[in-house]
Design a protein around this motif. Sequence first.
Motif, PDB file in Angstrom:
ATOM      1  N   VAL A  92       0.319 -11.257   4.482  1.00 15.01           N
ATOM      2  CA  VAL A  92      -0.772 -10.585   5.190  1.00 15.01           C
ATOM      3  C   VAL A  92      -1.960 -11.485   5.499  1.00 15.01           C
ATOM      4  CG1 VAL A  92      -0.148  -8.336   4.230  1.00 15.01           C
ATOM      5  CG2 VAL A  92      -1.835  -9.737   3.055  1.00 15.01           C
ATOM      6  N   LYS A  98      -0.974  -0.856   3.563  1.00 22.42           N
ATOM      7  CA  LYS A  98      -1.753  -1.790   4.371  1.00 22.42           C
ATOM      8  C   LYS A  98      -3.184  -1.973   3.859  1.00 22.42           C
ATOM      9  CE  LYS A  98       1.740  -2.282   7.094  1.00 22.42           C
ATOM     10  NZ  LYS A  98       2.570  -3.509   7.010  1.00 22.42           N
ATOM     11  N   ASN A 106       5.738  -7.470   0.821  1.00 24.35           N
ATOM     12  CA  ASN A 106       6.377  -6.156   0.769  1.00 24.35           C
ATOM     13  C   ASN A 106       7.733  -6.300   0.079  1.00 24.35           C
ATOM     14  OD1 ASN A 106       7.406  -3.612   1.082  1.00 24.35           O
ATOM     15  ND2 ASN A 106       7.129  -3.513   3.294  1.00 24.35           N
TER      16      ASN A 106
END
Length: 317
Positions: free
Chosen positions: A45, A131, A147
Amino acid sequence: MISRPKTMSAAVAALASAALLLSGCATTDANASASSETRTVQSEVKEVVMPAEPRKALGMYTTDLDMLITLGIPLASQQPIRDSGYKGFPYFFDQKALEGITPFTNYPEFNFEAILKAQPDVILNGLGYDKELDGKLSDIAPTYTFNGFDGSDWRTKFKTVAEGFGKTAQYQAWMDKYQAKVDDVKKRLAAAGKDNLVVGPVDYYEDQVSVSCYGTPCLVIKDLGLKISPLADGEGSKLSAEQLEQLKGIDVAITTEVPEKDGANPDAFAPLAGNKLWTSLPFVANKEIHTYDLEMIYGSPSGQYALLEKIEKALLP
């Protein structure tokens, strides 16, 4: 598998700031020098600046904790467990590495206050499907997010995590150990004439029997070269009490064992005891239903190795 967490309160955020100030005041010159050594890595991310050699790492979920242990990364004094009857860390984790570590429940509700109290210097967060979670955890400590529940082989993620933490040798050591065990079991299955068995990951929930490849079971079955029931293909199958004859091609069934609050492990298939379609199935009649701990399903080094040992014991008693 995962429910939506509660948001982090403003009070917890304030506590995080206070804790950082206090820890800064208490830091010695030596520790300050050590903590100034960082590494910059790319998570799924964002770019993360974290300690080059973490001293108090925290795993957001038990699978993350197991990865940290396997990679030999020092742990914070408190680490998460899930509820659903669990009171401590999974029994198949390295218990020596967990000596002196206090568990706290962090699923299905996230316990940000306990995470803060642990004062981690880095957080490994495999719950990247959420998220918003990475930002909340990053307010507490540098956070490496991925993830681990996207349906892919968790070992690919584990390798990337190991690279991010500079622990590829430890990752490879586990892979070598696991593969050596797989090779040994495969050889013995062939010698016993059991290398052509059909195995089905079977569970019973809400009045239906399900056959599914979710998580680690089918990874282990495939590694051993065994056949997987076609009912587990794709999204798997859910069968009513009238459809159970479809399970007749399964030689051996493996099923999750979920502890209740009192620690008992009830027989999930007990409601089917009076169903003739069920009792006539070969794997039921031959008592070839073998249980394994629910926590083994969620993709971690100790979990997959322990599941391999469970299947070994089931097929080669």
